[in-house]
Design a protein around this motif. Sequence first.
Motif, short mmCIF file in Angstrom:
data_model
loop_
_atom_site.label_atom_id
_atom_site.label_comp_id
_atom_site.label_asym_id
_atom_site.label_seq_id
_atom_site.Cartn_x
_atom_site.Cartn_y
_atom_site.Cartn_z
N TYR A 267 48.97 51.21 52.92
CA TYR A 267 50.01 51.35 53.67
C TYR A 267 51.30 52.02 53.03
CZ TYR A 267 47.58 47.84 56.74
OH TYR A 267 46.66 47.09 57.43
N GLY A 268 51.21 51.73 51.65
CA GLY A 268 52.59 52.22 50.98
C GLY A 268 52.85 53.59 50.56
N HIS A 269 52.11 54.66 51.18
CA HIS A 269 52.30 56.07 50.59
C HIS A 269 52.39 57.16 51.78
CE1 HIS A 269 50.92 55.63 46.35
NE2 HIS A 269 50.33 54.36 46.87
N ASN A 270 53.41 58.02 51.52
CA ASN A 270 53.25 59.00 52.33
C ASN A 270 52.10 59.89 52.21
OD1 ASN A 270 55.83 58.22 53.96
ND2 ASN A 270 56.95 58.98 52.11
N THR A 271 51.91 60.90 53.27
CA THR A 271 50.92 61.96 53.38
C THR A 271 50.97 62.64 51.89
OG1 THR A 271 52.05 63.51 54.43
CG2 THR A 271 50.51 62.06 55.63
N ASN A 272 52.02 62.85 51.26
CA ASN A 272 52.33 63.63 50.09
C ASN A 272 51.79 62.87 48.83
OD1 ASN A 272 54.58 61.73 49.81
ND2 ASN A 272 56.20 63.57 50.17
N GLY A 273 51.40 61.62 49.16
CA GLY A 273 51.12 60.88 47.89
C GLY A 273 52.22 59.80 47.29
N LEU A 274 53.59 60.18 47.65
CA LEU A 274 54.52 59.31 47.18
C LEU A 274 54.68 58.01 47.77
CD1 LEU A 274 57.38 62.31 47.02
CD2 LEU A 274 56.04 61.20 45.24
N VAL A 275 55.10 56.96 46.98
CA VAL A 275 55.27 55.69 47.32
C VAL A 275 56.28 55.56 48.51
CG1 VAL A 275 55.65 53.23 46.82
CG2 VAL A 275 54.21 54.66 45.25
N ARG A 276 56.32 55.18 49.47
CA ARG A 276 57.61 54.78 50.58
C ARG A 276 58.41 53.70 50.02
NH1 ARG A 276 53.11 54.67 54.85
NH2 ARG A 276 53.22 56.95 56.03
N ASP A 277 59.58 53.88 50.47
CA ASP A 277 60.65 52.92 50.29
C ASP A 277 60.30 51.58 50.81
OD1 ASP A 277 62.11 54.62 48.43
OD2 ASP A 277 63.42 55.56 50.05
N GLU A 278 60.04 51.63 52.14
CA GLU A 278 59.90 50.20 52.63
C GLU A 278 58.98 50.60 53.93
OE1 GLU A 278 63.32 46.91 53.43
OE2 GLU A 278 63.95 48.84 53.61
N ILE A 279 58.41 49.27 54.15
CA ILE A 279 57.42 49.51 55.42
C ILE A 279 57.65 47.99 56.17
CG2 ILE A 279 55.90 50.97 54.54
CD1 ILE A 279 53.89 48.61 53.81
N TYR A 280 57.12 47.81 57.23
CA TYR A 280 57.06 46.41 57.67
C TYR A 280 55.79 45.82 57.18
CZ TYR A 280 60.38 47.76 61.28
OH TYR A 280 61.83 48.22 61.89
N GLU A 281 55.93 44.49 57.27
CA GLU A 281 54.75 43.58 56.89
C GLU A 281 53.28 44.03 57.65
OE1 GLU A 281 55.76 39.70 57.40
OE2 GLU A 281 55.45 39.62 59.86
N ASN A 282 53.44 44.50 58.84
CA ASN A 282 52.03 44.92 59.47
C ASN A 282 51.65 46.33 59.02
OD1 ASN A 282 53.84 46.50 60.50
ND2 ASN A 282 53.48 45.70 62.65
N GLY A 283 52.34 46.90 58.16
CA GLY A 283 51.86 48.17 57.38
C GLY A 283 52.58 49.38 58.16
N THR A 284 53.24 49.19 59.26
CA THR A 284 53.90 50.47 59.77
C THR A 284 55.07 51.02 59.11
OG1 THR A 284 55.12 49.14 61.38
CG2 THR A 284 53.13 49.87 62.28
#
Length: 375
Positions: A267-284
């Motif tokens: 759940y933690g990466h954008n399509t460009n491969g970079l790690v996202r800053d923040e997500i919800y616990e359900n992965g969205t």
Amino acid sequence: MDSLTFQTARCQHWLTQHALPRWLKTQSNQTGTFVEGLLADGQELSHNLIRFRVQPRQLYVFAHATELKLIDGRNLVNTAIEHGFPHFGSVVSGYRFAITKHGDVHSESINLYEQAFALLGFAWHYRLTKSKDSLISMESIYEFLLTHLWDTKYGGFFLTEGNTTNKGQNPHMHLFEALMVSYEHTDNPIWLERATQIYQLFRSQFLQIGHLAEFFQTDFSLDPEIGSHVDPGHHYEWIWLLSHYEKLTGVNVAGTIKTLFKFAQQYGHNTNGLVRDEIYENGTPLRSTSRLWCQTEYLKACIALWERDPTDSHRAAICQAVELIFTHYLNPAIHGLWVDQVNETGQPLNRHSPASSFYHLFLAFSELLRLTDED
């Protein structure tokens, strides 16, 4: 030259030829404090606020770089301890969040996060100088934490002195790191015992079913407003910390690492491969932006995973993590600086390089240097 050798040489070149020479010049001759950041053109960021956390983080960079014989930063490290730190408080009173030109309540707050980095700073000063005063300061900081921030009812530390309603994973994580460093630099088992208390807190409270939680109330129930907010970068940071803790104690953390890695990868990466800053616990996704520090923690996690299981896929993941850091954060900036945050298409979102990010970069790159030295 294979890919890992190339990427390691690339990181060392960037540190020694660009970043360290540039940032060595950012300590004030008048105050002994390090600047909050540098602008995209290399000029000092003119800012109302200088955070305390920048001081021990920069101290760490120059102390570790000195130990690795990349530079000689002893004078900067000593000046930071003797003249820079006292502007923010002391080991007895605690170190406040920031100093500002126009004082405000927030800047005066005494937080767990700042004290954790103060401990890290004194531990590295001791490593470099063997100063007995730093040993005393380390113990004083921990005693301050127990006296002013420890929750005698539910355990753990409060986020801020005087605020008994909130607790957080992140400052405990950095305290865990500082305690392990203190143990390694002093060989005193009391520091490892204290680190083990944080590890137990991680196991009993921070680690949820399948993911790592961030924000809590006093009794460690999730914060009703932001308790569902999750940082993928902290999942990766804990992978590296837990792997290190296993080296020090022999405690088997393989299952926990697998859980953290699975969630962050899914759940933690954008399509460009970079790690996202923040997500919800359900992965969205909550924030699709990507801070630099999240990528350095991913790199550290990849290194830890390779050490645990030296497969070609883990080796390739290390190389790809370095490539992404240079492509999106280092190459777009002038030599020795960095972009701190990009959007989901990779476009920079800030015009300055926060000094606090150098700690993340140097630690990740020094782990890569250590890995290839041992390989």
